[in-house]
Design a protein around this motif. Structure first.
Motif, short mmCIF file in Angstrom:
data_model
loop_
_atom_site.label_atom_id
_atom_site.label_comp_id
_atom_site.label_asym_id
_atom_site.label_seq_id
_atom_site.Cartn_x
_atom_site.Cartn_y
_atom_site.Cartn_z
N SER A 206 0.49 -90.65 29.56
CA SER A 206 -0.45 -89.68 30.09
C SER A 206 -1.77 -89.62 29.60
CB SER A 206 0.39 -88.46 29.81
OG SER A 206 0.72 -88.26 28.58
N VAL A 207 -1.98 -90.35 28.44
CA VAL A 207 -3.28 -90.33 27.83
C VAL A 207 -4.05 -91.39 28.26
CG1 VAL A 207 -4.60 -90.71 25.78
CG2 VAL A 207 -2.63 -89.25 25.84
N ASP A 208 -5.54 -91.04 28.56
CA ASP A 208 -6.49 -92.32 29.07
C ASP A 208 -6.94 -92.90 27.84
OD1 ASP A 208 -6.23 -91.37 32.19
OD2 ASP A 208 -6.95 -89.53 31.42
N ARG A 209 -7.25 -92.22 26.88
CA ARG A 209 -7.98 -92.88 25.80
C ARG A 209 -7.50 -92.13 24.38
NH1 ARG A 209 -14.06 -91.94 25.59
NH2 ARG A 209 -13.71 -90.00 26.57
N PHE A 210 -7.51 -92.99 23.59
CA PHE A 210 -7.04 -92.60 22.17
C PHE A 210 -8.21 -92.76 21.49
CE2 PHE A 210 -2.94 -93.74 23.97
CZ PHE A 210 -2.26 -92.70 23.61
N ILE A 211 -8.67 -91.76 20.77
CA ILE A 211 -10.07 -91.86 19.91
C ILE A 211 -9.38 -92.00 18.49
CG2 ILE A 211 -12.18 -90.86 19.30
CD1 ILE A 211 -11.81 -91.35 22.30
N TYR A 212 -9.68 -92.91 17.70
CA TYR A 212 -9.11 -93.24 16.27
C TYR A 212 -10.31 -92.91 15.54
CZ TYR A 212 -7.82 -95.53 12.20
OH TYR A 212 -7.54 -95.97 10.79
N MET A 213 -9.89 -92.14 14.48
CA MET A 213 -10.89 -91.61 13.43
C MET A 213 -10.65 -91.96 12.05
SD MET A 213 -11.22 -87.56 15.04
CE MET A 213 -12.81 -87.37 13.81
N GLU A 214 -11.61 -92.26 11.24
CA GLU A 214 -11.65 -92.45 9.75
C GLU A 214 -12.44 -91.74 9.30
OE1 GLU A 214 -11.58 -96.64 8.70
OE2 GLU A 214 -9.84 -97.10 9.69
N ASP A 215 -12.23 -90.91 7.98
CA ASP A 215 -13.23 -90.31 7.14
C ASP A 215 -14.36 -89.68 8.07
OD1 ASP A 215 -11.99 -91.43 4.78
OD2 ASP A 215 -13.17 -93.30 5.26
N GLY A 216 -13.66 -88.84 9.24
CA GLY A 216 -14.58 -87.87 9.70
C GLY A 216 -15.52 -88.66 10.93
N GLN A 217 -15.36 -89.82 11.08
CA GLN A 217 -16.21 -90.60 12.19
C GLN A 217 -15.29 -91.27 13.10
OE1 GLN A 217 -18.39 -93.06 9.25
NE2 GLN A 217 -20.05 -92.61 10.48
N ILE A 218 -15.69 -91.42 14.36
CA ILE A 218 -15.02 -92.03 15.37
C ILE A 218 -15.34 -93.57 14.94
CG2 ILE A 218 -14.82 -92.70 17.78
CD1 ILE A 218 -15.73 -89.71 18.33
N VAL A 219 -14.13 -94.42 14.88
CA VAL A 219 -14.08 -95.63 14.59
C VAL A 219 -14.06 -96.64 15.69
CG1 VAL A 219 -13.25 -97.69 13.14
CG2 VAL A 219 -13.56 -95.31 12.41
N LYS A 220 -13.02 -96.30 16.67
CA LYS A 220 -12.67 -97.01 17.97
C LYS A 220 -12.01 -96.26 18.99
CE LYS A 220 -10.38 -99.95 15.92
NZ LYS A 220 -9.59 -101.53 15.30
N GLU A 221 -12.14 -96.70 20.27
CA GLU A 221 -11.32 -96.05 21.37
C GLU A 221 -10.13 -97.10 21.79
OE1 GLU A 221 -13.68 -94.71 24.20
OE2 GLU A 221 -15.13 -93.46 22.76
N LEU A 222 -9.06 -96.79 22.32
CA LEU A 222 -8.12 -97.57 22.70
C LEU A 222 -7.42 -97.09 23.65
CD1 LEU A 222 -7.53 -97.54 19.14
CD2 LEU A 222 -6.35 -99.34 19.77
N THR A 223 -6.64 -98.05 24.82
CA THR A 223 -6.14 -97.50 25.83
C THR A 223 -4.77 -97.44 25.50
OG1 THR A 223 -5.75 -99.79 26.66
CG2 THR A 223 -7.90 -98.56 27.36
N ALA A 224 -3.75 -97.06 26.28
CA ALA A 224 -2.39 -97.05 25.79
C ALA A 224 -1.97 -98.42 25.95
CB ALA A 224 -1.63 -96.38 26.95
N LEU A 225 -2.41 -99.33 26.57
CA LEU A 225 -1.98 -100.68 26.76
C LEU A 225 -2.34 -101.25 25.38
CD1 LEU A 225 -0.77 -103.12 27.84
CD2 LEU A 225 -3.01 -103.77 28.99
N GLU A 226 -3.71 -101.08 24.70
CA GLU A 226 -3.98 -101.79 23.78
C GLU A 226 -3.32 -101.08 22.30
OE1 GLU A 226 -8.89 -102.47 24.72
OE2 GLU A 226 -8.30 -100.43 24.11
N MET A 227 -3.07 -99.82 22.32
CA MET A 227 -2.07 -99.34 21.32
C MET A 227 -0.83 -100.02 21.31
SD MET A 227 -3.38 -96.30 19.62
CE MET A 227 -2.30 -95.16 19.64
N THR A 228 -0.15 -100.39 22.38
CA THR A 228 1.17 -101.07 22.40
C THR A 228 0.94 -102.55 21.94
OG1 THR A 228 1.02 -101.82 24.57
CG2 THR A 228 2.08 -99.75 24.24
#
Length: 485
Positions: A206-228
């Motif tokens: 159901s999620v279009d984009r996963f926004i990955y954060m580290e230490d208060g910053q957006i580091v990268k964006e991943l699709t569901a496929l990239e997560m798997t």
């Protein structure tokens, strides 16, 4: 839909968010992920308008645009009507006692026509299948039902943006599956959804984009496929939990070498004159980590309180070998980490918290335990400023400082990312090797398969199943947690 430019946010000297640039499109479903304390909830608060409307504006800078209009050019009343928010603890945002009254509350505050409110209640309750509980008290609902009511309340004003903060944190697998369907339903209505979350398996379709954060910053964006496609090593480093529960490895092979045993015999207990525990019996060897599972309302917390000496046992007994443990003995021997751990902290900072009640404070021991729990960097912070997962680890650390032999943990992974879940699992294994008795109330297959020796199913006021984890396949554990025959 929503655009954030050059966002900076801090609390006192603690920088929470830094250089945030983010754009979310209409109808998009976005999940904020990352380690506990990385800034997910704070970013969600900015998206909801809680920052800067309800938090210290002096700590915030940057620009937020909603539908191409700058947020500070819109009144907070206008904006709030367009946003529905569900907090991690749903009951913290309830204002009434009856489900139907709660659904009506916000629209009544806006002075909406009673007929319009009634029509909207009917629409939302039918969509989320709440018709059967509309006249029930909120206090009588299960965690899953409370979560569903909170989502329904957020949808009452028909907002275009819905924000969910760790919505699965306190849910079992069955309720999480229901939550998954609710999110799909909201998405089908064309609404924009933001989810701050640690558990991601139920969001993969159901999620279009996963926004990955580290230490208060957006580091990268991943699709569901990239997560798997992330390797186990990559996922572990990023603190991302399993994307597929069936892939969790059963890591618990060793058995306890200790002989000391706690015997729970025919324990019965009532809550408000209603008998919850009918005849609970089981044995718990030192060095064993037990997982206590059961449907909401089965009596898991009541049993934990009885074992802690916090609830009166109407009949039955608890023995350490042949020695009867009375209430006062249990209170001295047992430490319980409650699900709502915020009620168990009293100090102004973590160092003070661990020293409370200790005549001779061992700073070396305090430092050692805080480092093991991944909390040393926060030692000078107030416990209330910690994330839910960090605070639970702090309360567990208090029990260890007080050298309790029996540890009871109520949903200890509800606010944990993958990295800190692994830390807790390793720590529980270490404590088991020291001969501690550990009982965990949990619905989380990851912590069960990483650290537990046995799984106890509480139903009908009794322990109906008692199985060794080492003898179960992952699929069998998942079946037990789904309460399937």
């Amino acid at each position: 839909m929503l655009q954030l430019k050059n966002i900076e946010y801090q609390q006192k000297d603690n920088k929470i968010l830094h250089q945030i640039q983010l754009e979310i499109k209409t109808g998009e479903v976005v999940a904020f992920i990352g380690l506990s304390g990385c800034g997910k909830t704070s970013l969600a608060r900015i998206c909801s308008g809680l920052v800067p409307y309800f938090y210290d504006e002096a700590s915030f800078s940057g620009e937020v645009f909603f539908d191409h209009v700058k947020l500070d050019e819109v009144t907070n009343t206008e904006f709030i009507k367009k946003v529905g928010v569900v907090s991690q603890d749903p009951k913290s945002q309830f204002f009434t006692t009856i489900v139907k009254d709660e659904l009506a509350f916000e629209m009544e505050n806006y002075g909406c026509n009673p007929k319009v409110i009634e029509q909207r209640i009917q629409q939302v309750s039918e969509a989320l299948k709440l018709e059967d509980i509309l006249n029930q008290t909120l206090a009588s609902l299960s965690s899953g039902q409370k979560q569903k009511v909170a989502i329904a309340t957020a949808l009452m004003t028909d907002p275009s943006l819905v924000i969910l903060d760790e919505p699965s944190a306190n849910l079992d697998l069955v309720s999480t599956e229901s939550l998954k369907e609710q999110i799909k339903h909201i998405k089908q209505q064309g609404k924009t959804i933001i989810i701050a979350e640690h558990r991601v398996y139920y969001l993969m379709d159901s999620v279009d984009r996963f926004i990955y954060m580290e230490d208060g910053q957006i580091v990268k964006e991943l699709t569901a496929l990239e997560m798997t496609q992330l390797s186990n090593a990559q996922r572990a480093k990023m603190g991302i939990r399993h994307t597929d529960l069936s892939e969790i490895e059963n890591e618990r092979k060793n058995q306890s070498d200790f002989s000391q045993t706690i015997n729970v015999r025919d324990v019965q207990a009532s809550v408000k004159r209603k008998k919850i525990l009918q005849s609970v019996s089981y044995q718990h060897r030192a060095g064993e980590v037990l997982a206590l599972i059961g449907k909401n309302g089965a009596g898991k917390t009541s049993l934990a309180k009885a074992l802690s000496g916090l609830t009166h046992i109407s009949s039955g007994e608890i023995l350490l070998e042949s020695q009867l443990l009375r209430k006062r003995d249990l209170k001295k021997s047992v430490w319980m980490v409650m699900q709502e751990s915020i009620y168990q902290v009293f100090g102004d900072d973590l160092l003070t918290e661990l020293a409370i009640g200790k005549r001779n404070v061992d700073q070396v021991q305090i430092e050692k335990i805080l480092k093991k729990m991944g909390l040393w960097a926060f030692r000078n912070q107030h416990p209330y400023n910690l994330s839910g997962g960090q605070r639970q680890r702090l309360v567990l650390a208090i029990g260890l400082i007080q050298q309790r032999e029996i540890l009871i943990l109520d949903e200890p992974t509800s606010g944990l990312d993958g990295k800190n879940l692994t830390i807790i699992a390793h720590f529980l294994k270490e404590l088991s090797r020291e001969g501690k008795h550990i009982l965990m109330i949990t619905h989380d297959p990851e912590i069960i398969l990483k650290s537990c020796d046995r799984i106890l199913l509480l139903e009908g006021g009794k322990i109906s199943q008692d199985k060794k984890i080492s003898e179960l396949a992952t699929s069998e554990v998942l079946k037990l947690l789904s309460f399937q025959e």
